[in-house]
Design an enzyme around this catalytic site. Structure first.
Site, mmCIF file in Angstrom:
data_model
loop_
_atom_site.group_PDB
_atom_site.id
_atom_site.type_symbol
_atom_site.label_atom_id
_atom_site.label_comp_id
_atom_site.label_asym_id
_atom_site.label_seq_id
_atom_site.Cartn_x
_atom_site.Cartn_y
_atom_site.Cartn_z
ATOM 1 N N GLU A 1 -3.547 7.646 -3.670
ATOM 2 C CA GLU A 1 -3.508 6.325 -3.035
ATOM 3 C C GLU A 1 -3.349 5.241 -4.094
ATOM 4 O OE1 GLU A 1 -6.088 4.588 0.490
ATOM 5 O OE2 GLU A 1 -7.157 4.341 -1.411
ATOM 6 N N TYR B 1 0.875 -1.179 0.000
ATOM 7 C CA TYR B 1 0.000 0.000 0.000
ATOM 8 C C TYR B 1 0.908 1.224 0.000
ATOM 9 C CZ TYR B 1 -3.100 3.671 1.719
ATOM 10 O OH TYR B 1 -3.793 4.836 1.860
#
Length: 390
Positions: free
Chosen positions: A198, A109
């Site tokens: 993101e 991530y």
């Protein structure tokens, strides 16, 4: 302002941020053609909506043949996709992104967000790619890595090394690749007035390269004037229709799930008003900031938008008259009730310049469902009572 994944990847490409090849389509035949153009042998069919968790909701699927691309595109295009980031009504899928498969050896991530506590951007990363980062933060917070970057010095190699070490990347070539990747991402963030970038998951391939398998971006609305190319990416069909309409009249509106409509001037006062309603035992149905000037037209439009919510049982108008005198606001509210059919109790609390005169104007208006509040607490209490039918 948010954008779609395929748009985020267009911006990634401008900054040299590696992504798999992909093509956005709006029909099943176009999806098949895109898959043939990409060549395969594996493709990913992705729903394009402004929400995360698409895969868990059935909006991201792997295809191993052209025929499977066709079948999956038929399933996903036109479906109503419900994820943890949509409401219960979900979002209609009107676009697909057909993307090449990737040689995935590890998933991470990675994001760049504003850390309001530190008052600077932070690179946030985790080895738990592909999972809801909120769950990771709650259950295994030690797996979250935060690297603050002071804009005064920008992204430096030591930021990159801290990131690489935190992710457990020990291979020298892979360290170099992740540092280069993060550097480009941070540059993109700063140069485009982004609020959030993101990537979940960021993947490491068998050759040690890093690819953005996903991409979410949000931008500061107030800065869009500096970025007409990004503003052109705005998809109004993905936004709340009432919020879009409110913006045309200079109103800042956000729908909530309570029973008391709120009309306030100033974001701080609006937040305080909603807190006070909650404190008095009620629930706000919206955030609505009419800005520095409240006239009959803007108040009428505010009433109209608030009353579209069938859950609204009362409206609390809480305005501080500074730039505009309270007596003028009071007259504007009275005129607004003539323009818009307001069929629920309206509780009005005005304070500031000429507040006593405004109170008299409202009391003498002889409008049956208009109630005057003496102060914030009194107005909120009366709004809660009205919403409960008292």
């Amino acid at each position: 302002m948010n954008i779609h994944e395929y748009q985020a990847k267009q911006i990634f490409a401008k900054y040299g941020v590696p992504t798999p090849k992909g093509i956005m389509v709006e029909s099943v035949p176009a999806a098949v053609k895109a898959a043939e153009e990409l060549g395969g042998p594996v493709w990913v069919v992705k729903a394009q909506i402004h929400a995360g968790g698409r895969g868990l909701g059935g909006g991201v699927k792997l295809a191993k043949s052209i025929e499977e691309v066709r079948t999956l595109s038929e399933e996903i295009l036109g479906m109503t996709l419900v994820t943890h980031q949509t409401d219960a009504a979900g979002k209609l899928v009107q676009k697909l992104y057909i993307e090449d498969g990737a040689d995935i050896k590890a998933e991470y991530y990675l994001s760049v967000v504003l850390d309001r506590k530190l008052e600077m951007p932070s690179i946030v990363a985790s080895t738990e790619g592909g999972m809801n980062i909120e769950d990771v933060a709650e259950n295994t917070p030690e797996k979250i890595i935060k690297v603050p970057v002071d804009p005064a010095i920008g992204f430096q190699s030591f930021h990159g090394r801290e990131l690489a070490f935190g992710l457990g990347i020990t291979d020298k070539t892979e360290q170099k690749n992740i540092i280069s990747f993060a550097s480009k991402l941070f540059k993109l963030y700063m140069e485009n007035d982004a609020e959030m970038i993101e990537i979940n998951p960021l993947v490491r391939t068998g050759s040690g390269e890093f690819l953005a398998l996903d991409g979410k971006m949000g931008f500061d609305n107030s800065a869009l004037g500096r970025h007409p190319d990004i503003e052109a990416m705005r998809d109004l069909s993905e936004e709340d229709a009432d919020e879009v309409e409110a913006a045309k009249y200079g109103l800042s509106y956000v729908a909530l799930d309570g029973e008391i409509g709120c009309m306030v001037n100033g974001a701080g006062l609006a937040m305080g008003t909603m807190d006070t309603i909650n404190h008095m035992g009620g629930t706000p149905a919206n955030f609505l900031d009419v800005g520095g000037s409240a006239n009959a037209e803007t108040v009428a439009k505010g009433f109209e938008i608030i009353l579209r919510n069938p859950n609204v049982k009362a409206i609390f108008v809480n305005i501080f008259g500074g730039i505009v005198r309270c007596d003028r606001i009071a007259n504007g509210i009275i005129e607004a009730t003539k323009i818009t059919d307001v069929n629920v109790p309206v509780i009005v609390r005005l304070d500031g310049t000429n507040a006593p005169e405004a109170s008299e104007i409202l009391k003498k208006a002889n409008i049956s469902n208009l109630i005057v509040g003496d102060d914030l607490a009194d107005g909120a209490a009366k709004a809660v009572a009205a919403a409960k039918g008292n």
